[in-house]
Design a protein around this motif. Structure first.
Motif, PDB file in Angstrom:
ATOM      1  N   ASP A  66       0.855  -1.186   0.000  1.00 53.64           N
ATOM      2  CA  ASP A  66       0.000   0.000   0.000  1.00 53.64           C
ATOM      3  C   ASP A  66       0.892   1.238   0.000  1.00 53.64           C
ATOM      4  O   ASP A  66       1.682   1.435   0.934  1.00 53.64           O
ATOM      5  CB  ASP A  66      -0.893  -0.013   1.243  1.00 53.64           C
ATOM      6  N   GLY A 130      -6.680 -14.735 -12.529  1.00 52.30           N
ATOM      7  CA  GLY A 130      -7.180 -13.371 -12.426  1.00 52.30           C
ATOM      8  C   GLY A 130      -6.767 -12.580 -13.643  1.00 52.30           C
ATOM      9  O   GLY A 130      -6.039 -13.066 -14.512  1.00 52.30           O
ATOM     10  N   PHE A 148      -1.568   0.166  -6.941  1.00 53.68           N
ATOM     11  CA  PHE A 148      -2.509  -0.607  -7.748  1.00 53.68           C
ATOM     12  C   PHE A 148      -2.438  -0.297  -9.233  1.00 53.68           C
ATOM     13  O   PHE A 148      -3.288  -0.742  -9.996  1.00 53.68           O
ATOM     14  CB  PHE A 148      -3.934  -0.349  -7.246  1.00 53.68           C
ATOM     15  N   GLU A 151      -3.823  -2.430 -12.686  1.00 52.47           N
ATOM     16  CA  GLU A 151      -4.917  -3.359 -12.383  1.00 52.47           C
ATOM     17  C   GLU A 151      -6.128  -3.085 -13.279  1.00 52.47           C
ATOM     18  O   GLU A 151      -7.190  -2.680 -12.817  1.00 52.47           O
ATOM     19  CB  GLU A 151      -5.294  -3.266 -10.901  1.00 52.47           C
ATOM     20  N   HIS A 154      -9.867  -4.562 -12.676  1.00 56.94           N
ATOM     21  CA  HIS A 154     -10.805  -4.148 -11.636  1.00 56.94           C
ATOM     22  C   HIS A 154     -11.359  -2.758 -11.903  1.00 56.94           C
ATOM     23  O   HIS A 154     -10.693  -1.891 -12.464  1.00 56.94           O
ATOM     24  CB  HIS A 154     -10.135  -4.234 -10.265  1.00 56.94           C
ATOM     25  N   CYS A 174     -17.447  -9.605  -8.549  1.00 56.12           N
ATOM     26  CA  CYS A 174     -15.990  -9.814  -8.550  1.00 56.12           C
ATOM     27  C   CYS A 174     -15.509 -10.036  -7.125  1.00 56.12           C
ATOM     28  O   CYS A 174     -16.098  -9.521  -6.166  1.00 56.12           O
ATOM     29  CB  CYS A 174     -15.297  -8.598  -9.170  1.00 56.12           C
ATOM     30  N   CYS A 176     -13.158  -8.689  -5.685  1.00 52.44           N
ATOM     31  CA  CYS A 176     -12.692  -7.452  -5.040  1.00 52.44           C
ATOM     32  C   CYS A 176     -13.824  -6.726  -4.327  1.00 52.44           C
ATOM     33  O   CYS A 176     -13.584  -5.744  -3.631  1.00 52.44           O
ATOM     34  CB  CYS A 176     -12.048  -6.534  -6.076  1.00 52.44           C
ATOM     35  N   GLY A 177     -15.067  -7.196  -4.513  1.00 47.91           N
ATOM     36  CA  GLY A 177     -16.212  -6.572  -3.860  1.00 47.91           C
ATOM     37  C   GLY A 177     -17.079  -5.744  -4.778  1.00 47.91           C
ATOM     38  O   GLY A 177     -18.170  -5.316  -4.380  1.00 47.91           O
ATOM     39  N   CYS A 181     -16.588  -6.116 -12.947  1.00 53.05           N
ATOM     40  CA  CYS A 181     -15.154  -6.010 -13.260  1.00 53.05           C
ATOM     41  C   CYS A 181     -14.785  -6.914 -14.432  1.00 53.05           C
ATOM     42  O   CYS A 181     -15.378  -7.980 -14.622  1.00 53.05           O
ATOM     43  CB  CYS A 181     -14.309  -6.405 -12.055  1.00 53.05           C
ATOM     44  N   ASP A 183     -12.135  -8.629 -14.471  1.00 51.91           N
ATOM     45  CA  ASP A 183     -11.611  -9.824 -13.831  1.00 51.91           C
ATOM     46  C   ASP A 183     -12.693 -10.888 -13.654  1.00 51.91           C
ATOM     47  O   ASP A 183     -12.425 -12.083 -13.774  1.00 51.91           O
ATOM     48  CB  ASP A 183     -11.023  -9.452 -12.462  1.00 51.91           C
TER      49      ASP A 183
END
Length: 305
Positions: A66, A130, A148, A151, A154, A174, A176-177, A181, A183
């Motif tokens: 991060d 993915g 990120f 990516e 997403h 997805c 990721c929530g 996406c 993905d």
């Protein structure tokens, strides 16, 4: 010399790299996912086995750092998740440590010794379990501080109407929530989900691709819709980054007809008109994580290069 690691939830691969094209792997070790001291111990064992003091240690990980907190986000290695991983490793190993996402390392590998050689801007795409990617500009990761970037899998941008003739599609959930996406529909499992939705049958991604190549009508319909969905956001990535080559890794890249079809569709949608392949299969198929880590470490060891 640089010690490189490709670290996943199952195995830790290590190597000594004397150059980006001279990467010498050692035996892989099991990843101690719940014990950070044991995790450090494995890294030290690899460094000791190589038997030479390295300039630095470079890691390819199945996660991200991060950029706001410097903490690792590595869901499948709980003992490393949430840590100030770079600082913790440097303190334990007594060496400079570089860390990059595994997709970023694949992009670096393609820039250094693969399909991206000779290109200033390389976007490495992953189509496998993915949908991911990494962006390298002039030999350097855009994600040099973690984060990120790359990516493209997403974000809720997958088409809900695709194919020829068009078919209406739901916004698939997805992991990721988010819903919708790329993905969720562009990964191997996503292709299977798409085929189930369109044809009402259960096939593995490899079986769908094989059936497509033998003229199966249902599989051909799935791949037509799949390519339509993937090519639009990938074309947007090319337009935004100025990438002049897109090497594709991951399990689905083993289908050369799929990569060729995606190349044709993306080239039809980008502003710059390429008279050569743009979307290609990644050339660095063997240990791209280790090779990418070697490229990352080489840039640190020779910053003027």
């Amino acid at each position: 010399m640089i010690v490189c690691f490709d670290i996943g939830g199952t195995a830790i691969k290590g190597a000594g790299a004397w150059a980006v094209d001279d990467v010498r792997p050692v035996a892989r070790r099991q990843t101690p996912i719940h014990d950070f001291d044991a995790f450090i111990g494995v890294l030290k064992d690899v460094i000791d086995e190589i038997g030479e003091t390295p300039t630095c240690v470079a890691l390819s990980i199945a996660g991200i750092i991060d950029p706001d907190t410097d903490r690792a986000v590595i869901a499948n290695i709980p003992c490393a998740h949430g840590r100030l991983l770079r600082a913790d490793l440097e303190a334990a190993l007594g060496l400079p440590v570089l860390i990059a996402n595994d997709a970023d390392c694949c992009a670096l590998a393609e820039y250094g010794v693969g399909a991206g050689r000779g290109h200033r801007v390389v976007f490495g795409a992953i189509l496998g379990t993915g949908v991911g990617g990494g962006l390298v500009v002039d030999g350097k990761l855009i994600n040099s501080a973690g984060g990120f970037a790359g990516e493209w899998g997403h974000g809720p941008v997958a088409a809900t109407r695709a194919g020829n003739p068009p078919v209406e599609l739901p916004r698939f959930a997805c992991g990721c929530g988010l819903d919708g996406c790329v993905d969720a529909i562009g990964s191997a499992r996503g292709m299977e989900k798409l085929h189930r939705h369109l044809a009402g049958s259960e096939l593995k991604a490899e079986e769908i691709l094989d059936a497509w190549q033998t003229g199966d009508v249902d599989a051909a319909r799935t791949i037509d819709v799949y390519i339509d969905i993937l090519s639009a956001p990938l074309a947007l990535v090319v337009n935004m980054t100025g990438a002049t080559i897109v090497p594709v890794g991951g399990g689905l890249s083993n289908s050369l007809p799929l990569i060729a079809a995606l190349d044709r569709a993306v080239k039809a949608r980008v502003l710059r008109k390429f008279q050569r392949p743009l979307v290609v299969r990644a050339e660095c198929a063997i240990e791209p994580g280790l090779v990418g880590a070697a490229v990352l470490g080489a840039a640190f060891a020779s910053p003027e290069a």
